[in-house]
Design a protein around this motif. Structure first.
Motif, PDB file in Angstrom:
ATOM      1  N   ALA A   4       0.702  -1.212   0.096  1.00 27.92           N
ATOM      2  CA  ALA A   4      -0.065  -0.046  -0.001  1.00 27.92           C
ATOM      3  C   ALA A   4       0.983   1.491   0.097  1.00 27.92           C
ATOM      4  O   ALA A   4       2.017   1.255   0.559  1.00 27.92           O
ATOM      5  CB  ALA A   4      -0.915   0.037   1.065  1.00 27.92           C
ATOM      6  N   ALA A   5       0.373   2.287  -0.699  1.00 28.83           N
ATOM      7  CA  ALA A   5       1.299   3.716  -0.834  1.00 28.83           C
ATOM      8  C   ALA A   5       1.105   4.133   0.570  1.00 28.83           C
ATOM      9  O   ALA A   5       0.075   3.989   1.427  1.00 28.83           O
ATOM     10  CB  ALA A   5       0.466   4.535  -1.727  1.00 28.83           C
ATOM     11  N   LYS A   6       2.301   4.892   0.952  1.00 29.21           N
ATOM     12  CA  LYS A   6       2.221   5.570   2.385  1.00 29.21           C
ATOM     13  C   LYS A   6       1.645   6.776   2.087  1.00 29.21           C
ATOM     14  O   LYS A   6       1.819   7.583   1.196  1.00 29.21           O
ATOM     15  CB  LYS A   6       3.830   5.611   2.516  1.00 29.21           C
ATOM     16  CG  LYS A   6       3.921   6.300   4.056  1.00 29.21           C
ATOM     17  CD  LYS A   6       5.448   6.786   4.352  1.00 29.21           C
ATOM     18  CE  LYS A   6       5.296   7.360   5.819  1.00 29.21           C
ATOM     19  NZ  LYS A   6       6.938   7.611   5.910  1.00 29.21           N
ATOM     20  N   ILE A   7       0.727   6.925   2.871  1.00 29.37           N
ATOM     21  CA  ILE A   7      -0.262   8.423   3.161  1.00 29.37           C
ATOM     22  C   ILE A   7       0.536   9.178   4.294  1.00 29.37           C
ATOM     23  O   ILE A   7       0.686   9.115   5.210  1.00 29.37           O
ATOM     24  CB  ILE A   7      -1.687   8.148   3.509  1.00 29.37           C
ATOM     25  CG1 ILE A   7      -2.202   7.188   2.411  1.00 29.37           C
ATOM     26  CG2 ILE A   7      -2.364   9.217   3.628  1.00 29.37           C
ATOM     27  CD1 ILE A   7      -3.672   6.931   2.769  1.00 29.37           C
ATOM     28  N   THR A   8       0.821  10.578   3.684  1.00 27.36           N
ATOM     29  CA  THR A   8       1.084  11.462   4.748  1.00 27.36           C
ATOM     30  C   THR A   8       0.213  12.728   4.650  1.00 27.36           C
ATOM     31  O   THR A   8      -0.408  12.946   3.694  1.00 27.36           O
ATOM     32  CB  THR A   8       2.568  11.913   4.392  1.00 27.36           C
ATOM     33  OG1 THR A   8       2.677  12.546   2.915  1.00 27.36           O
ATOM     34  CG2 THR A   8       3.579  10.952   4.676  1.00 27.36           C
ATOM     35  N   TRP A   9       0.095  13.341   5.654  1.00 30.82           N
ATOM     36  CA  TRP A   9      -0.858  14.480   5.914  1.00 30.82           C
ATOM     37  C   TRP A   9       0.035  15.789   6.099  1.00 30.82           C
ATOM     38  O   TRP A   9       0.958  15.738   6.994  1.00 30.82           O
ATOM     39  CB  TRP A   9      -1.789  14.279   6.996  1.00 30.82           C
ATOM     40  CG  TRP A   9      -2.729  13.199   6.893  1.00 30.82           C
ATOM     41  CD1 TRP A   9      -2.835  11.895   7.120  1.00 30.82           C
ATOM     42  CD2 TRP A   9      -4.124  13.301   6.129  1.00 30.82           C
ATOM     43  NE1 TRP A   9      -3.773  11.103   6.754  1.00 30.82           N
ATOM     44  CE2 TRP A   9      -4.660  12.173   6.235  1.00 30.82           C
ATOM     45  CE3 TRP A   9      -4.863  14.355   5.650  1.00 30.82           C
ATOM     46  CZ2 TRP A   9      -5.787  11.473   5.458  1.00 30.82           C
ATOM     47  CZ3 TRP A   9      -5.913  13.954   4.745  1.00 30.82           C
ATOM     48  CH2 TRP A   9      -6.427  12.829   4.858  1.00 30.82           C
ATOM     49  N   ARG A  10      -0.307  16.875   5.676  1.00 28.74           N
ATOM     50  CA  ARG A  10       0.295  18.065   5.730  1.00 28.74           C
ATOM     51  C   ARG A  10      -0.590  19.189   5.711  1.00 28.74           C
ATOM     52  O   ARG A  10      -1.593  19.227   5.184  1.00 28.74           O
ATOM     53  CB  ARG A  10       1.361  18.229   4.719  1.00 28.74           C
ATOM     54  CG  ARG A  10       1.912  19.503   4.855  1.00 28.74           C
ATOM     55  CD  ARG A  10       3.160  19.664   3.585  1.00 28.74           C
ATOM     56  NE  ARG A  10       2.481  20.014   2.280  1.00 28.74           N
ATOM     57  CZ  ARG A  10       2.487  21.213   1.893  1.00 28.74           C
ATOM     58  NH1 ARG A  10       2.959  22.170   2.764  1.00 28.74           N
ATOM     59  NH2 ARG A  10       1.855  21.675   0.728  1.00 28.74           N
ATOM     60  N   ARG A  58      -8.671  18.020  -7.918  1.00 25.43           N
ATOM     61  CA  ARG A  58      -8.222  17.992  -6.344  1.00 25.43           C
ATOM     62  C   ARG A  58      -7.957  19.493  -5.847  1.00 25.43           C
ATOM     63  O   ARG A  58      -8.331  19.803  -4.830  1.00 25.43           O
ATOM     64  CB  ARG A  58      -6.881  17.142  -6.074  1.00 25.43           C
ATOM     65  CG  ARG A  58      -7.371  15.748  -6.076  1.00 25.43           C
ATOM     66  CD  ARG A  58      -6.106  14.914  -5.513  1.00 25.43           C
ATOM     67  NE  ARG A  58      -5.021  14.901  -6.387  1.00 25.43           N
ATOM     68  CZ  ARG A  58      -4.703  14.358  -7.240  1.00 25.43           C
ATOM     69  NH1 ARG A  58      -5.576  13.241  -7.596  1.00 25.43           N
ATOM     70  NH2 ARG A  58      -3.458  14.302  -8.088  1.00 25.43           N
TER      71      ARG A  58
END
Length: 70
Positions: A4-10, A58
Motif C-alpha cells: 500500500a502507498a504511504k499516506i502523509t498528511w500536511r 483536487r
C-alpha cells in the motif's frame, strides 16, 4: 507482493493553497475554477479523465472546501 502507498498528511494555509492554484493556472493559461472541467473535454464533449484532470479537480475542490464557511 503489492504494498500500500504511504499516506502523509500536511497542514497548509489558505494562502499556500491559493498559491498552488495560482501556479497551476499560470501553467495552464485560460484555465480557472469556473471552466477547468471543460478544458478536459474532447471534440465530442466527452470528459478525458487524465492525471492532469484529477490534479485540477483536487486543487479546486480543496480550495472550494477551504473557502466554504463552516
Amino acid at each position: 507482493m503489492k504494498t500500500a502507498a504511504k499516506i502523509t498528511w500536511r497542514t497548509v494555509t489558505i494562502d499556500e493553497l491559493r498559491a498552488d492554484v495560482a501556479a497551476f493556472e499560470a501553467a495552464h493559461p485560460g484555465m480557472n475554477r469556473d471552466n477547468y472541467i471543460d478544458m478536459f473535454r474532447d471534440e465530442r464533449g466527452e470528459l478525458q479523465e487524465t492525471d492532469e484532470f484529477f490534479r485540477a479537480l483536487r486543487l479546486y475542490r480543496m480550495l472550494e472546501h477551504a473557502e466554504t464557511p463552516e
